[in-house]
Write an enzyme that holds these catalytic residues in place. Structure first.
Site, PDB file in Angstrom:
ATOM      1  N   GLY A  29       0.815  -1.344  -0.161  1.00 31.23           N
ATOM      2  CA  GLY A  29       0.127   0.014  -0.025  1.00 31.23           C
ATOM      3  C   GLY A  29       0.791   1.302   0.044  1.00 31.23           C
ATOM      4  O   GLY A  29       0.875   1.822  -0.865  1.00 31.23           O
ATOM      5  N   ALA A  30       1.463   1.291   1.249  1.00 31.23           N
ATOM      6  CA  ALA A  30       2.261   2.788   1.223  1.00 31.23           C
ATOM      7  C   ALA A  30       3.409   2.353   2.381  1.00 31.23           C
ATOM      8  O   ALA A  30       3.005   1.535   3.429  1.00 31.23           O
ATOM      9  CB  ALA A  30       1.642   4.079   1.328  1.00 31.23           C
ATOM     10  N   MET A  31       4.405   3.219   2.317  1.00 29.64           N
ATOM     11  CA  MET A  31       5.323   3.145   3.486  1.00 29.64           C
ATOM     12  C   MET A  31       6.280   4.358   3.925  1.00 29.64           C
ATOM     13  O   MET A  31       6.631   4.949   3.019  1.00 29.64           O
ATOM     14  CB  MET A  31       6.503   1.893   3.205  1.00 29.64           C
ATOM     15  CG  MET A  31       7.437   1.620   4.332  1.00 29.64           C
ATOM     16  SD  MET A  31       6.685   0.768   5.602  1.00 29.64           S
ATOM     17  CE  MET A  31       7.897   1.174   6.938  1.00 29.64           C
ATOM     18  N   ASN A  33       9.188   5.620   4.790  1.00 30.27           N
ATOM     19  CA  ASN A  33      10.548   5.736   5.081  1.00 30.27           C
ATOM     20  C   ASN A  33      10.794   7.090   4.925  1.00 30.27           C
ATOM     21  O   ASN A  33      10.367   8.101   4.154  1.00 30.27           O
ATOM     22  CB  ASN A  33      11.181   5.136   3.817  1.00 30.27           C
ATOM     23  CG  ASN A  33      10.917   3.612   3.478  1.00 30.27           C
ATOM     24  OD1 ASN A  33      11.132   2.588   4.191  1.00 30.27           O
ATOM     25  ND2 ASN A  33       9.990   3.474   2.348  1.00 30.27           N
ATOM     26  N   HIS A  65      -1.386   9.899   5.935  1.00 34.21           N
ATOM     27  CA  HIS A  65      -1.269   9.206   6.783  1.00 34.21           C
ATOM     28  C   HIS A  65       0.433   8.908   6.614  1.00 34.21           C
ATOM     29  O   HIS A  65       1.200   9.048   7.590  1.00 34.21           O
ATOM     30  CB  HIS A  65      -1.829   7.848   6.849  1.00 34.21           C
ATOM     31  CG  HIS A  65      -1.356   6.694   7.646  1.00 34.21           C
ATOM     32  ND1 HIS A  65      -2.239   6.446   8.479  1.00 34.21           N
ATOM     33  CD2 HIS A  65      -0.399   5.971   7.527  1.00 34.21           C
ATOM     34  CE1 HIS A  65      -1.459   5.375   9.297  1.00 34.21           C
ATOM     35  NE2 HIS A  65      -0.597   4.974   8.591  1.00 34.21           N
ATOM     36  N   GLU A  66       0.991   8.715   5.622  1.00 33.74           N
ATOM     37  CA  GLU A  66       2.435   8.469   5.408  1.00 33.74           C
ATOM     38  C   GLU A  66       3.282   9.592   5.649  1.00 33.74           C
ATOM     39  O   GLU A  66       4.416   9.546   6.515  1.00 33.74           O
ATOM     40  CB  GLU A  66       2.832   7.820   4.251  1.00 33.74           C
ATOM     41  CG  GLU A  66       2.111   6.727   3.685  1.00 33.74           C
ATOM     42  CD  GLU A  66       2.122   5.522   4.724  1.00 33.74           C
ATOM     43  OE1 GLU A  66       3.122   5.169   5.530  1.00 33.74           O
ATOM     44  OE2 GLU A  66       1.085   4.699   4.813  1.00 33.74           O
TER      45      GLU A  66
END
Length: 353
Positions: A29-31, A33, A65-66
């Site tokens: 989905g997403a990360m 970093n 969110h990220e």
């Protein structure tokens, strides 16, 4: 998202460049970093010709969110995997607040959030995979990425905001970052910051972190017409050996006029059973209970019966957007169940239409 985080929590981005990478085959989905947020293309790219409003909002929420993880996840991170809800529950709460406010639809956003909690997290709580938001053990780390850790975790964070008010929550966040910026911390550290910043005892509230399952709050009420006193009796049951600290937001509406006579007040349910009194009332009232879904619990009438007249009243007059919607849903459900059970339903249907 950057502007919102600065305005709401005083948190500025700490680098000169913010990199975004879109990967078609990225399966997470997403990360988040640091300085390189990685997204599946479906979570960051949108074509005006084919993308729906809901998908635009999904993209907006995921990007927010990220980015918010820069502070709640990166600058301040988890001491160990058992604290995963510390960064995920907190960041989900932040992206929910962001989405509701920037789209000027706080009540609609809250309804969306609760639909997910009731639809997936309550189901998880009722099955063999039930676990507290801070689990005690795991077989594989990816077992931790659950609706409970994320969604129920966000509801626990929201309860801080409800109990302490938004101003008190901001004070707690400020102290949390002052104490722990650049550190790896625990859920207990977050709770301590909230408690110390507001001068309150939250030891009982900490039981939420170790309690699995969905608590139930049962209610019964009575009105003394001579004294003008409304009494609301609340009883809680859960898997915790001791009572939880449950914030129950309540408002009262005049039964004749439909006007709100007691605006939202948060009651602190800390014992197995408590009775709360509302004095100086001029007539019969209808209670609106668990406003804005103030706690992740199931609300059940002590009588066991659905009061359709009260639900229809709240659906028409409640000033709380979430409870107004929820009352209508419960009323519709009652009608459907009567039809399926081949029971008389015309009177119920008349209330709906």
């Amino acid at each position: 998202a950057m502007k919102w985080d600065e305005d709401t929590f005083g948190l500025e981005y700490d680098l000169d460049i913010f990199n975004v990478l879109a990967v078609d085959s990225f399966n997470m989905g997403a990360m988040e970093n640091k300085s390189l947020n990685v997204f599946n293309t479906s979570c960051v790219l949108a074509d005006p010709k084919t993308t729906t409003d809901a998908t635009y909002q999904r993209v907006e929420g995921i990007i927010g969110h990220e980015y918010f993880h820069n502070w709640t996840g990166n600058r301040v991170t988890c001491r160990d995997w058992f604290q995963l809800t510390l960064k995920e529950g907190l960041t989900v709460f932040r992206d929910q607040q962001f989405s509701g406010q920037v789209n000027d639809s706080v009540a609609v956003q809250r309804i969306k959030n609760v639909l997910v909690v009731r639809g997936s997290q309550f189901r998880e709580d009722a099955g063999p995979m039930s676990h507290p938001i801070r689990p005690d053990s795991y077989i594989a780390m990816d077992n931790f990425y659950t609706a409970t850790v994320y969604r129920k975790g966000a509801e626990i964070i929201r309860m801080y905001d409800t109990i302490l008010t938004s101003e008190g929550f901001r004070k707690g966040m400020d102290l949390y970052f002052k104490r722990h910026d650049g550190s790896a911390v625990t859920c207990d550290d977050f709770l301590a910051a909230m408690a110390d910043a507001n001068g309150v005892d939250l030891n009982q509230f900490s039981r939420w972190y170790s309690t699995s399952g969905t608590p139930t709050v049962t209610y019964a009420s009575e009105y003394d017409d001579k004294k003008g006193v409304f009494k609301l009796a609340l009883t809680q049951s859960s898997r915790s050996e001791d009572p939880l600290f449950i914030p129950v937001s309540v408002g009262l509406l005049d039964k004749e006029s439909g006007k709100e006579v007691v605006p939202t007040k948060t009651l602190y349910l800390k014992e197995s059973t408590q009775t709360f009194e509302f004095a100086n009332l001029q007539g019969q009232v209808i209670p609106s209970i668990i406003r804005n879904f103030s706690a992740p619990v199931k609300l059940v009438p002590a009588s066991g019966d659905v009061n359709e007249a009260d639900l229809a009243f709240l659906a028409s007059h409640d000033t709380d957007g979430f409870n107004r919607w929820d009352s209508a849903q419960r009323l519709y459900t009652a009608v459907i169940l009567k039809i399926l059970g081949k029971e008389p339903f015309q009177e119920s249907l008349d209330r709906v239409v």
